[in-house]
Design an enzyme around this catalytic site. Sequence first.
Site, PDB file in Angstrom:
ATOM      1  N   GLY A 277      18.065  70.132  43.343  1.00 21.68           N
ATOM      2  CA  GLY A 277      19.157  71.088  43.529  1.00 21.68           C
ATOM      3  C   GLY A 277      19.072  72.131  42.433  1.00 21.68           C
ATOM      4  N   ARG A 314      31.182  74.067  34.176  1.00 22.21           N
ATOM      5  CA  ARG A 314      30.204  73.264  33.425  1.00 22.21           C
ATOM      6  C   ARG A 314      30.459  73.233  31.917  1.00 22.21           C
ATOM      7  NH1 ARG A 314      25.504  74.112  33.037  1.00 22.21           N
ATOM      8  NH2 ARG A 314      24.796  71.975  33.168  1.00 22.21           N
ATOM      9  N   CYS A 346      45.187  78.633  31.448  1.00 24.26           N
ATOM     10  CA  CYS A 346      46.046  78.031  30.427  1.00 24.26           C
ATOM     11  C   CYS A 346      45.624  76.605  30.111  1.00 24.26           C
ATOM     12  CB  CYS A 346      47.493  78.092  30.902  1.00 24.26           C
ATOM     13  SG  CYS A 346      47.954  79.810  31.172  1.00 24.26           S
TER      14      CYS A 346
HETATM   15  C1  PLP Z   1      23.094  65.672  42.750  1.00 28.33           C
HETATM   16  C2  PLP Z   1      22.034  65.011  43.540  1.00 28.33           C
HETATM   17  C3  PLP Z   1      20.774  65.603  43.688  1.00 28.33           C
HETATM   18  C4  PLP Z   1      20.400  66.891  43.011  1.00 28.33           C
HETATM   19  O1  PLP Z   1      20.347  66.807  41.630  1.00 28.33           O
HETATM   20  P1  PLP Z   1      19.778  68.039  40.776  1.00 28.33           P
HETATM   21  O2  PLP Z   1      19.926  67.584  39.386  1.00 28.33           O
HETATM   22  O3  PLP Z   1      20.605  69.222  41.094  1.00 28.33           O
HETATM   23  O4  PLP Z   1      18.351  68.213  41.169  1.00 28.33           O
HETATM   24  C5  PLP Z   1      19.851  64.980  44.491  1.00 28.33           C
HETATM   25  N1  PLP Z   1      20.129  63.813  45.117  1.00 28.33           N
HETATM   26  C6  PLP Z   1      21.327  63.209  44.996  1.00 28.33           C
HETATM   27  C7  PLP Z   1      21.577  61.939  45.714  1.00 28.33           C
HETATM   28  C8  PLP Z   1      22.313  63.781  44.209  1.00 28.33           C
HETATM   29  O5  PLP Z   1      23.502  63.173  44.082  1.00 28.33           O
END
Ligand code: PLP
Length: 421
Positions: A277, A314, A346
């Site tokens: 991701g 974040r 706030c």
């Molecule tokens: C969050 C998640 C990802 C992606 O993680 P990244 O760190 O953004 O690459 C992939 N697989 C599962 C099951 C996740 O929960």
Amino acid sequence: MDHFLYRNGILHAEDVAIPEIAATVGTPFYVYSAATLTRHFRLFDEALSGIDHLVCFAIKSNSNIAVLKLLGDLGAGMDVVSGGEYRRAKAAGVPGERIVFSGVGKTREEIHLALTGGIRQFNVESEPELIAISEIATALGVTAPVALRVNPDVDAHTHEKIATGKSENKFGIPIAKARKVYALAASLPGLRVTGVDVHIGSQLTELAPFEAAFRKIRELTTELRADGHDIRRLDLGGGLGIPYTRSNEAPPLPVEYVGVIKDVLGDLGCEIEIEPGRLISGNAGLLVSSVIYVKEGEGRKFLILDSAMNDLVRPSMYGAWHDIVPVTEPAPGTPVAPYDVVGPVCETGDTFARGRALVPLAPGDLVAFRSAGAYGASMSSEYNSRPLIPEVLVQGDRFAVIRARPSFDEMLARDTVPEWL
Ligand SMILES: *Cc1c(COP(=O)(O)O)cnc(C)c1O
């Protein structure tokens, strides 16, 4: 590498000047680079060429349908963790056979949705979930493809809130119990066991934890095959980290990560799935914001922006670092001073950075948070009744709003006051 560079002293997204977008949509906003998204997807896809594979983009990192369509058209699969994300993948034109469904708490409605709309595989995280999928598939007269997500009890060496592969985390089936649960899966009607799944955490900056997890998966695969299971597919999750600051040591490259996959698992004859991701979307996005005020505090200077923790959580949630850069390139040698960079919400937690060295900035100046394309917009909220901010996609010299800022009327119209009040 990304496509956000200064040109003639102005920060650009590909060929589009950031102030031009700001003038059109107003601040704050997210902007994504199509070239960067494409490049990052291809780094994984090309590194895996030669093995049967599917790169499934983890939608939770950036769930805009335009982003999903761009990646889907390049051949990406999608990793979804909710019925809403499943619907987004479908709306982006991604076929069910390229969607994997992860997550510890899939509801019966979500399982039904995926079984009727098409699914590549459920990554199953518990025995009760396995039983629920079996019951729903049987009632529908279909066969559900399942992989069991195992928890390998490996320390990912990342932030505790995004480590998922230790035995104390809620995720997956303890690896020691896996053979028993696979036997249950094989005995239940309406299921077809396709493979093994693992995901040990996010923002990993070393290869060793991946390697340790993959070795355990290798061992388990051999045992499961000996038990008579037809293990053809390994889903290795996501988690490869990105550099959030240029001064940091660089995390491993996708090609190095894929090298570990090939070394440890390449000879098993399995199809490989990965679920990146952050590495695809993180450096493909900026959050652009304006300075509202510069406030002189007691011995500190606060830079008060029009974006806040509800837009980019974040820093307050994980203590995360984002580089913050002025959109107008400072002249070389411009002196810097420490600023606390904050939003208008706030909460004291609404702080993006403390004592950050920045060149002098004034109200109305634009700043950009780098590496904000992952877990930025997708984690945003309307806290303090701040409307969700727009998202913009740039490709070459064109840009489009891919999610508009809602009007206050639209926002308020979602509430209803009962007649009896
Ligand atoms: C969050 C998640 C990802 C992606 O993680 P990244 O760190 O953004 O690459 C992939 N697989 C599962 C099951 C996740 O929960």
